[in-house]
Write a protein that holds these residues in place. Structure first.
Motif, PDB file in Angstrom:
ATOM      1  N   ASP A  23       3.070  -7.687   0.647  1.00 42.92           N
ATOM      2  CA  ASP A  23       1.862  -7.546   2.711  1.00 42.92           C
ATOM      3  C   ASP A  23       0.821  -6.570   2.058  1.00 42.92           C
ATOM      4  N   HIS A  48       0.912  -4.996  13.963  1.00 44.89           N
ATOM      5  CA  HIS A  48       1.052  -3.440  13.416  1.00 44.89           C
ATOM      6  C   HIS A  48       0.923  -2.318  14.223  1.00 44.89           C
ATOM      7  N   TYR A  73       2.950   6.886   0.100  1.00 40.27           N
ATOM      8  CA  TYR A  73       1.912   7.191   0.488  1.00 40.27           C
ATOM      9  C   TYR A  73       1.545   8.340  -0.313  1.00 40.27           C
ATOM     10  N   SER A 131       3.242   4.106  12.123  1.00 32.98           N
ATOM     11  CA  SER A 131       3.493   4.088  10.909  1.00 32.98           C
ATOM     12  C   SER A 131       4.410   5.439  11.521  1.00 32.98           C
ATOM     13  N   LYS A 175       1.158  -1.134   0.143  1.00 34.43           N
ATOM     14  CA  LYS A 175       0.320  -0.162   0.426  1.00 34.43           C
ATOM     15  C   LYS A 175       1.098   1.381   0.267  1.00 34.43           C
ATOM     16  N   GLY A 202       5.967  -0.022  10.422  1.00 38.88           N
ATOM     17  CA  GLY A 202       6.163   1.125  10.445  1.00 38.88           C
ATOM     18  C   GLY A 202       7.526   2.081  10.546  1.00 38.88           C
ATOM     19  N   GLU A 231       7.040  -6.409   7.515  1.00 30.77           N
ATOM     20  CA  GLU A 231       6.187  -6.022   6.982  1.00 30.77           C
ATOM     21  C   GLU A 231       6.456  -4.014   6.019  1.00 30.77           C
ATOM     22  N   GLY A 260       7.178  -0.751   5.049  1.00 33.17           N
ATOM     23  CA  GLY A 260       6.924  -0.096   3.257  1.00 33.17           C
ATOM     24  C   GLY A 260       7.426   1.688   3.866  1.00 33.17           C
ATOM     25  N   ARG A 261       7.150   2.220   4.130  1.00 34.97           N
ATOM     26  CA  ARG A 261       8.020   4.218   3.952  1.00 34.97           C
ATOM     27  C   ARG A 261       8.968   3.493   3.916  1.00 34.97           C
TER      28      ARG A 261
HETATM   29  C1  LIG Z   1       0.632  -0.170   6.102  1.00 31.59           C
HETATM   30  C2  LIG Z   1       1.114  -1.809   6.709  1.00 31.59           C
HETATM   31  C3  LIG Z   1       1.983  -1.189   7.579  1.00 31.59           C
HETATM   32  C4  LIG Z   1       3.276  -0.268   6.625  1.00 31.59           C
HETATM   33  O1  LIG Z   1       3.523   0.158   7.592  1.00 31.59           O
HETATM   34  P1  LIG Z   1       4.455   1.617   6.778  1.00 31.59           P
HETATM   35  O2  LIG Z   1       4.710   2.208   8.127  1.00 31.59           O
HETATM   36  O3  LIG Z   1       4.922   1.781   5.272  1.00 31.59           O
HETATM   37  O4  LIG Z   1       6.187   0.143   6.930  1.00 31.59           O
HETATM   38  C5  LIG Z   1       2.660  -2.718   7.684  1.00 31.59           C
HETATM   39  N1  LIG Z   1       1.952  -3.861   7.603  1.00 31.59           N
HETATM   40  C6  LIG Z   1       0.173  -3.499   8.217  1.00 31.59           C
HETATM   41  C7  LIG Z   1      -1.067  -4.554   8.648  1.00 31.59           C
HETATM   42  C8  LIG Z   1       0.275  -2.253   7.114  1.00 31.59           C
HETATM   43  O5  LIG Z   1      -1.012  -1.962   7.581  1.00 31.59           O
END
Ligand SMILES: *Cc1c(COP(=O)(O)O)cnc(C)c1O
Length: 420
Positions: free
Chosen positions: A81, A201, A375, A204, A62, A241, A278, A280-281
């Protein structure tokens, strides 16, 4: 920002070996530009720290779901993920594998579960008892067993913005810690579910390790109870996160973060379990910029405005979270800087990208909005019937268009008017 990937040469911002000014000329603005080397470097920081451990990296789709971005990670061996069937389709189209994909999200529909089960995802991260029942029914109808983990809400304060904090009791996410043991017992008793893990989780843009250690401690306490009740927990998923530097934040570096967590799990006597991350950012955030052109300068009594061609529909984070993004000139000018609010053309006072920024700019100049890889495009919309921006990936000296700029006619192609 990764120094090597985004830097000035002769006062012109470059993305790897390509001038950002030439990218704007070639592809137009607003334009998202990603650096393959910055994506690769961030992923390798996770992968190198995981090497030799029972640990897996699942890229949070995402944060940036462009196929080219996902494909860079897939080639590096990443898992994914996802939070929707749409994201699953993207992962598969980008060369990722379902068996390396975990399915998160608080509101999965039965149809999405069916798709993911048929595709063969590795694990469903389930967030409630009703969701367990739905998944059990879906698996039964498909003649399958669904692998599940429960997302437990460890009730720790991630010390981040309330909209991106997800691990507190007051959040909609996860199974309450106090209910988790009983929920695991229910899941274990369901004939078409196979309990394989536990996940959390907590939020973030987290800039400290301690909330993660607190969360892991609570999860591992629970794992011991769950296993005493007869289920087996093969993996512990610590979520994503990890924060990045937008301004002056000093998050732990990726390697330090991973090594500290893995050492902590081991120290607690759980070294035999797989640990999932997991991110993302922290993989994509500083691997992208948004290029925009100054349309007008509008001096005011209290504020000067630089009106640019990117807006809140292109980059929602400032309007949505009051998020800070550094804004820098693409071509540096020697002139005296003035203080501007950098705003877009959308008809909302919330349509700003940066406030009180010192910039030496003239109409027609290009600006780069930094740290826009996470994002950014994924949250963009067509508000004000604005076509979404194009996306480009730079790889050394080459730039490739990885998503075409939308055209206005596409925006209402599915609409129709009443016949009479
Ligand atoms: C959004 C999300 C992530 C990624 O979060 P980041 O802050 O971008 O690293 C990982 N796991 C879950 C379940 C999420 O909803």
């Amino acid at each position: 920002m990764t120094q090597s990937a985004f830097s000035y040469a002769d006062d012109v911002l470059h993305v790897e070996g390509v001038s950002a000014a030439s990218l704007a000329d070639q592809f137009g603005t607003p334009l998202y530009v990603y650096s393959r080397s910055a994506l690769t470097e961030a992923y390798r920081a996770y992968a190198d720290a995981c090497a030799g451990h029972r640990a897996k990296i699942h890229v949070a789709v995402k944060a940036n779901s462009n196929l080219a971005v996902l494909n860079v990670f897939a080639r590096l061996g990443a898992g994914f993920d996802i939070v929707s069937a749409g994201e699953l389709a993207r992962v598969l189209a980008a060369g990722g594998k379902a068996e390396n994909t975990v399915f998160s999200g608080v509101g999965k529909t039965a149809a999405e579960m069916r798709e993911a089960l048929n595709a063969g995802v590795k694990c469903f991260n389930v967030e409630s008892i009703p969701e367990l029942h739905t998944l059990n029914d879906v698996a039964k109808a498909a003649g399958k067993t669904a692998p599940v983990s429960l997302r437990v809400n460890p009730d720790v304060d991630a010390k981040t913005h309330p909209y991106i904090s997800t691990g507190l009791k007051s959040n909609k996410f996860g199974v309450a810690f106090a209910d988790a043991r009983a929920t695991y017992a229910e899941a274990h008793a369901m004939p078409h579910l196979d309990v394989i893990g536990i996940d959390c989780h907590i939020g973030s843009q987290i800039t400290e390790i301690s909330p993660y250690l607190d969360a892991v401690d609570k999860l591992l306490d629970l794992v011991e109870q769950i296993e005493a009740d007869g289920a087996q927990v093969r993996h512990v998923d610590v979520g994503g996160g990890l924060g990045i530097t937008y301004d002056d934040e000093t998050p732990p570096d990726i390697g330090e973060f991973v090594r500290t967590l893995l050492a902590h799990v081991k120290k607690r006597g759980h070294g035999q379990r797989e640990v999932y991350f997991e991110p993302g950012r922290s993989l994509v955030g500083n691997a992208g910029v948004l290029l925009t052109r100054v349309e007008y300068l509008k001096p005011g009594e209290e504020k000067n405005f630089a009106i640019v061609d990117a807006a809140m529909n292109d980059l929602a984070r400032p309007a949505m979270y009051e998020a800070f993004h550094r804004i820098v000139p693409v071509v540096k000018r020697a002139a005296q800087a003035q203080v501007y609010d950098v705003v877009g053309p959308v008809c909302e006072s919330g349509d700003w990208l940066g406030r009180d920024r010192e910039l030496a700019v003239e109409p027609g100049d290009l600006l780069a909005i930094c740290s826009a890889g996470a994002y950014g495009f994924v949250m963009s919309s067509n508000y004000n019937t604005r076509p979404r921006a194009a996306e480009v990936m730079v790889d050394h000296e080459r730039a490739r268009l990885v998503r075409e700029r939308e055209e206005v006619k596409q925006l209402f192609a599915g609409e129709s008017i009443l016949p009479d």
